[in-house]
Design a protein around this motif. Sequence first.
Motif, PDB file in Angstrom:
ATOM      1  N   TRP A   1       0.804  -1.206   0.000  1.00 20.26           N
ATOM      2  CA  TRP A   1       0.000   0.000   0.000  1.00 20.26           C
ATOM      3  C   TRP A   1       0.846   1.269   0.000  1.00 20.26           C
ATOM      4  CZ3 TRP A   1      -4.131   1.588  -1.868  1.00 20.26           C
ATOM      5  CH2 TRP A   1      -4.752   2.753  -1.433  1.00 20.26           C
TER       6      TRP A   1
ATOM      7  N   VAL B   1       2.024   1.711  -3.503  1.00 18.17           N
ATOM      8  CA  VAL B   1       0.977   2.211  -4.404  1.00 18.17           C
ATOM      9  C   VAL B   1       0.804   3.714  -4.224  1.00 18.17           C
ATOM     10  CG1 VAL B   1      -1.499   2.153  -4.886  1.00 18.17           C
ATOM     11  CG2 VAL B   1      -0.242   0.022  -4.579  1.00 18.17           C
ATOM     12  N   ARG B   2       0.712   4.143  -2.981  1.00 21.66           N
ATOM     13  CA  ARG B   2       0.518   5.564  -2.708  1.00 21.66           C
ATOM     14  C   ARG B   2       1.727   6.383  -3.148  1.00 21.66           C
ATOM     15  NH1 ARG B   2      -1.513   6.579   3.303  1.00 21.66           N
ATOM     16  NH2 ARG B   2      -1.569   8.684   2.435  1.00 21.66           N
TER      17      ARG B   2
ATOM     18  N   ASP C   1       4.023   5.584  -5.472  1.00 21.91           N
ATOM     19  CA  ASP C   1       4.107   5.608  -6.935  1.00 21.91           C
ATOM     20  C   ASP C   1       3.143   6.630  -7.521  1.00 21.91           C
ATOM     21  OD1 ASP C   1       6.081   3.698  -7.043  1.00 21.91           O
ATOM     22  OD2 ASP C   1       4.715   2.027  -7.391  1.00 21.91           O
ATOM     23  N   SER C   2       1.944   6.665  -6.948  1.00 23.22           N
ATOM     24  CA  SER C   2       0.955   7.635  -7.415  1.00 23.22           C
ATOM     25  C   SER C   2       1.422   9.063  -7.133  1.00 23.22           C
ATOM     26  CB  SER C   2      -0.390   7.385  -6.728  1.00 23.22           C
ATOM     27  OG  SER C   2      -1.346   8.356  -7.098  1.00 23.22           O
ATOM     28  N   ALA C   3       1.983   9.275  -5.929  1.00 28.44           N
ATOM     29  CA  ALA C   3       2.468  10.614  -5.561  1.00 28.44           C
ATOM     30  C   ALA C   3       3.622  11.035  -6.463  1.00 28.44           C
ATOM     31  CB  ALA C   3       2.907  10.621  -4.098  1.00 28.44           C
TER      32      ALA C   3
ATOM     33  N   ASP D   1       4.341   9.925  -9.528  1.00 29.33           N
ATOM     34  CA  ASP D   1       3.815  10.182 -10.871  1.00 29.33           C
ATOM     35  C   ASP D   1       3.137  11.548 -10.937  1.00 29.33           C
ATOM     36  OD1 ASP D   1       4.724   7.746 -11.755  1.00 29.33           O
ATOM     37  OD2 ASP D   1       2.784   6.739 -11.626  1.00 29.33           O
ATOM     38  N   GLY D   2       2.427  11.887  -9.847  1.00 28.83           N
ATOM     39  CA  GLY D   2       1.764  13.186  -9.797  1.00 28.83           C
ATOM     40  C   GLY D   2       2.749  14.332  -9.792  1.00 28.83           C
TER      41      GLY D   2
ATOM     42  N   ARG E   1       7.172  11.133  -1.205  1.00 27.28           N
ATOM     43  CA  ARG E   1       6.685  11.584  -2.514  1.00 27.28           C
ATOM     44  C   ARG E   1       7.771  11.586  -3.582  1.00 27.28           C
ATOM     45  NH1 ARG E   1       5.134  16.934  -2.428  1.00 27.28           N
ATOM     46  NH2 ARG E   1       6.076  17.372  -0.396  1.00 27.28           N
TER      47      ARG E   1
END
Length: 246
Positions: free
Chosen positions: A37, A40-41, A43-45, A47-48, A123
């Motif tokens: 988890w 996932v968070r 990687d999303s951060a 990418d953002g 991040r």
Amino acid sequence: MTLRGRTAVRWTVRTLSEICLTAGALIVLFVVYLLFWTGVRADSAMDGEIGRLRQQWSTGGAAGPGGTPSPDGKRAPGRGPAQDARPRPYTSGASFAVMYIPRLGADWAKPVLEGTTTGVLQRGLGHYDRTAHLGETGNFSVAGHRRTYGDPFKDFPRLRPGDAVVLTDGATWFTYRIDNRPYTTLPGDIGVIDPVPRKSGFNGPGRYLTLTTCEPEWGHSHRLIAWAHLDSTQPVAQGRPSALTG
């Protein structure tokens, strides 16, 4: 043993078994949280952050003159000494560059943010705020997690002398070359991010890069260090550097 005694023993055994099962389930859930988890968070951060940087750069918001040196290390035309005596400071907690390390994967790309607090390193990679700016004379120093939060430096021990570390601030590509196999030291050894980092083998001022991460892989008792020197720069307008296209 009386019936009451046998009942008490069975109750105790059952209770301990349930506690062990519950503890085991919690440990498994915690491991899943750490391994999955948080990744996932993160990687999303990350990418953002990269998406926001690219959007900013596409609308003319690249750092360029005043934020980092021009490719030839000179001041931008039309700017006086007072204006360019120091580059604009990076904003704490904000991303300002993207790093690529081909050795760690063809698709490996991570944002670099200002600062090394826990929230920042969740991040992306963190720039030690008292070290040199990107491409500047001195030691541009960066930290990243080895494990959890996207595992950005999971394969750090694979780095070898000659490997490219490429960064861009949206205006310029900076290609650094690794000079050592990862070096192990203690967390308190802050000399590794000095302007001329101690034990690096560098013997005078230059444009250096230091990468740091935790050692061992799932611990933090030591640090792994890789040093690099600035090998080349080129404007983004000229396309991607050969280190990323070869």
